[in-house]
Design a protein around this motif. Structure first.
Motif, short mmCIF file in Angstrom:
data_model
loop_
_atom_site.label_atom_id
_atom_site.label_comp_id
_atom_site.label_asym_id
_atom_site.label_seq_id
_atom_site.Cartn_x
_atom_site.Cartn_y
_atom_site.Cartn_z
N ILE A 56 -6.86 -3.44 4.62
CA ILE A 56 -5.47 -3.74 4.95
C ILE A 56 -5.39 -5.10 5.62
CG2 ILE A 56 -3.44 -2.98 6.22
CD1 ILE A 56 -4.24 -1.22 3.82
N GLN B 168 6.01 1.36 11.45
CA GLN B 168 5.86 2.35 10.38
C GLN B 168 7.22 2.94 10.03
OE1 GLN B 168 3.69 5.96 11.44
NE2 GLN B 168 2.48 5.75 9.59
N ALA C 173 -1.26 -4.74 8.85
CA ALA C 173 -0.96 -3.34 9.16
C ALA C 173 0.41 -3.23 9.82
CB ALA C 173 -2.02 -2.76 10.09
N HIS D 279 0.86 -1.19 0.00
CA HIS D 279 0.00 0.00 0.00
C HIS D 279 0.89 1.24 0.00
CE1 HIS D 279 -3.75 2.24 1.10
NE2 HIS D 279 -2.85 3.10 1.55
N GLN E 249 4.03 2.84 5.26
CA GLN E 249 3.29 3.69 6.19
C GLN E 249 1.98 3.05 6.63
OE1 GLN E 249 4.69 6.66 7.26
NE2 GLN E 249 6.43 5.91 6.05
N VAL E 250 1.49 2.10 5.86
CA VAL E 250 0.19 1.47 6.15
C VAL E 250 0.31 -0.04 6.27
CG1 VAL E 250 -2.18 1.15 5.36
CG2 VAL E 250 -1.05 3.37 5.05
N HIS F 102 -2.13 -4.25 1.37
CA HIS F 102 -3.52 -4.08 0.95
C HIS F 102 -4.02 -5.36 0.29
CE1 HIS F 102 -6.34 -0.51 -0.03
NE2 HIS F 102 -7.06 -1.63 0.00
#
Length: 383
Positions: free
Chosen positions: A89, A104, A92, A59, A70-71, A74
């Protein structure tokens, strides 16, 4: 005034149902999901499970350059491979500052999901670089879930092959030769030193590097992890344990010093076919192909599988996976990414039919195509 207002309300409520249904692939074009948003699943892999395809990919965030996650990963689902429903997601990343290996800002690339029939678990593997360390960690990581769409629980990361020699590694190769570290790169003596374990010995204790990767499940249910290793110089193929979450310790090298990455693997007519790219960063290059009668090799180089205009750049893309099309024997779909490093979220997808001619894989460009191409007469799998 009431009728226009009512029409506007109904149109708004229609939402995703109003999205136009796709009936073909359009390589390189914007690919809308059920919300009309371009698919956000880069470096992807596809799982077919219980009549539905599941797409898993990186993602990306609008306006963010580079490759820091950052996410997370997906997920989308589809019944026809043309139209995809956003499933959210699947994995994560952890919050910044959490200390997690997948917090992150880490690099999380090329997720691939396979289903383990013995455990009933969906197993996701991906290339992981630890936050703030660039590409020095060179690890592969695993997460699991009881559902295809997740959420996936992070398990751990690995440097495969720690304390284990590859198959066929001769006793004489286990000790470095005098002066081998001073060899000039790309010379015959250096190539020979790499083939005889120059970098394998270097990483023997801590485990071998693992960057661009893929997962392949064979007909007998055994699963294998293929990754770019030895500073992206040599591909490593390693057998996974029966739960697909660890390594058995059995592994081998492919094309020492060949400088291959982006591996994608399939099996056809009892033979194994491997597609890769060269190592030119985000810039596309000519793909490579290999064939072997055993997954352990030896692997024979077959050259660039792409033909026609832009074959020297693999149609401005880089391989990520080869998907066997369900219900269509001997039908394979080549999946690749057209990277946009200055705006990664705008990366496009190059999906093309993978055919075989005289025992060699072939890729040809098509502006538009459908799965119907696999219904046309094709060379027999034994050729």
């Amino acid at each position: 005034m009431k009728k226009p207002f009512l029409f506007a309300v109904l149109l708004a409520l229609a939402g995703p149902a109003a999205a136009q249904k796709l009936t073909a692939f359009h390589p390189g074009a914007v690919w809308p999901d059920n919300h009309g948003t371009h698919l956000n699943a880069h470096g992807a892999g596809v799982l077919f499970d219980k009549g539905r395809y599941y797409l898993f990919g990186e993602h990306k965030i609008a306006g963010l350059t580079g490759n820091r996650a950052q996410v997370g990963v997906h997920c989308y689902s589809s019944r026809d491979l043309y139209n995809w429903r956003d499933e959210g997601i699947a994995l994560a990343v952890a919050p910044a500052g959490s200390g997690s290996e997948i917090e992150q800002g880490c690099v999380l690339e090329r997720p691939k999901v396979v289903f383990n029939k013995k455990t009933g678990q969906y197993v996701m593997w991906f290339h992981l670089e630890l936050k703030g360390r660039g590409y020095a960690a060179a690890r592969t990581a695993v997460a699991v879930s009881g559902k295809a769409t997740g959420p996936y629980r992070y398990v751990r990361s690995y440097r495969p092959g720690a304390g284990q020699w590859p198959l066929g590694f001769q006793e004489a190769w286990k000790q470095p030769l005098p002066g081998e570290k001073d060899l000039k790169w790309w010379t015959p003596d250096w190539y020979r030193a790499v083939a005889e374990g120059l970098f394998v010995r270097r990483d023997f204790a801590q485990g071998q590097m693992a960057r661009d990767m893929t997962i392949f499940v064979d007909d007998d249910g055994k699963a294998y992890h293929v990754s770019a290793s030895e500073d992206n110089l040599t591909l490593h193929l390693a057998e996974l344990t029966t739960d697909y979450q660890d390594f058995t310790g059995r592994w081998n090298t492919i094309a020492p010093a060949g400088h291959n990455e982006a591996p994608a693997l399939c099996k056809r007519g009892g033979k194994y076919y491997l597609l890769t790219s060269g190592c030119t960063g985000w810039a596309p290059n000519a793909a490579r192909s290999f064939v072997a009668s055993s997954i352990w090799g030896p692997w024979q180089a077959l050259g660039n599988p792409a033909v026609g205009p832009d074959a020297d750049s693999t149609f401005h893309s880089q391989s990520t996976a080869i998907l066997p099309v369900a219900g269509r024997p001997d039908a394979f779909l080549f999946m690749a990414d057209r990277w946009v490093p200055k705006n990664p979220i705008d990366g496009r997808y190059i999906w093309l039919p993978l055919t075989f001619e005289d025992g060699r894989p072939r890729l040809r460009w098509a502006d538009t195509w459908t799965l119907g191409v696999f219904d046309q007469p094709r060379p027999a799998a034994t050729q």
